[in-house]
Design a protein around this motif. Structure first.
Motif, mmCIF file in Angstrom:
data_model
loop_
_atom_site.group_PDB
_atom_site.id
_atom_site.type_symbol
_atom_site.label_atom_id
_atom_site.label_comp_id
_atom_site.label_asym_id
_atom_site.label_seq_id
_atom_site.Cartn_x
_atom_site.Cartn_y
_atom_site.Cartn_z
ATOM 1 N N VAL A 161 -5.985 0.631 2.741
ATOM 2 C CA VAL A 161 -6.632 -0.095 1.655
ATOM 3 C C VAL A 161 -7.068 -1.450 2.190
ATOM 4 O O VAL A 161 -6.359 -2.072 2.992
ATOM 5 N N TRP A 210 -9.595 -0.473 -6.936
ATOM 6 C CA TRP A 210 -8.845 -1.249 -7.908
ATOM 7 C C TRP A 210 -9.727 -2.460 -8.199
ATOM 8 O O TRP A 210 -9.849 -3.362 -7.374
ATOM 9 N N TYR A 245 -0.640 3.935 -1.341
ATOM 10 C CA TYR A 245 -1.736 4.889 -1.445
ATOM 11 C C TYR A 245 -1.820 5.674 -0.129
ATOM 12 O O TYR A 245 -1.504 5.126 0.928
ATOM 13 N N ASN A 298 0.826 -1.201 0.000
ATOM 14 C CA ASN A 298 0.000 0.000 0.000
ATOM 15 C C ASN A 298 0.868 1.261 0.000
ATOM 16 O O ASN A 298 1.379 1.668 1.032
ATOM 17 N N SER A 348 -10.778 5.705 -4.078
ATOM 18 C CA SER A 348 -10.096 4.837 -5.032
ATOM 19 C C SER A 348 -10.526 3.393 -4.889
ATOM 20 O O SER A 348 -10.739 2.894 -3.776
ATOM 21 N N PHE A 366 -0.472 -0.601 -4.652
ATOM 22 C CA PHE A 366 -1.542 0.388 -4.782
ATOM 23 C C PHE A 366 -0.953 1.774 -4.641
ATOM 24 O O PHE A 366 -0.261 2.051 -3.658
#
Length: 117
Positions: free
Chosen positions: A12, A69, A8, A6, A67, A113
């Motif tokens: 996540v 995925w 990001y 992660n 976000s 991510f």
């Protein structure tokens, strides 16, 4: 090994799906959730990926709600920890779209991510 990193800027959560015939409801097993804070990683499967199947699936969402995925493989999953056959669902399940990854003959895959730029 299937590992998620992660990078990001928010936590996540991840669920995976892999080929496991014969599962009671289909030929795939789905499992989740791995909760991965920013700057951390999680190993979702520790074995050799291609020994099981060359195709693996995942779905992830940022806790900030900005976000996702995802992909086109729609399945139902609960919001709490689970390990179910692919077509199992429940009254409190949500539908998500798994993204398929072709690992080819790789034993290990790392998926990172990141924020979109």
């Amino acid at each position: 090994m299937l590992q998620f990193i992660n990078s990001y800027p928010a936590t996540v959560q991840v669920t995976i799906m892999w080929f496991t015939p014969p599962c009671d409801d289909g030929n795939w097993t789905k499992k989740g959730w791995w909760v991965i804070p920013t700057g951390h990683s999680a190993v979702a499967h520790g074995g050799d990926l291609e020994d099981i199947n060359r195709f693996w699936c995942y779905f992830a969402s940022g806790w900030d709600g900005n976000s996702f995925w995802r992909g086109p493989i729609i399945r139902s999953v609960p919001l709490s920890a689970f390990e179910w056959c692919e077509w199992r669902g429940g009254t409190s399940s949500i539908e998500i779209g798994y993204k398929q990854v072709d690992v080819g003959d790789s034993d290990d895959v790392i998926i990172e991510f990141k924020a979109r730029s």
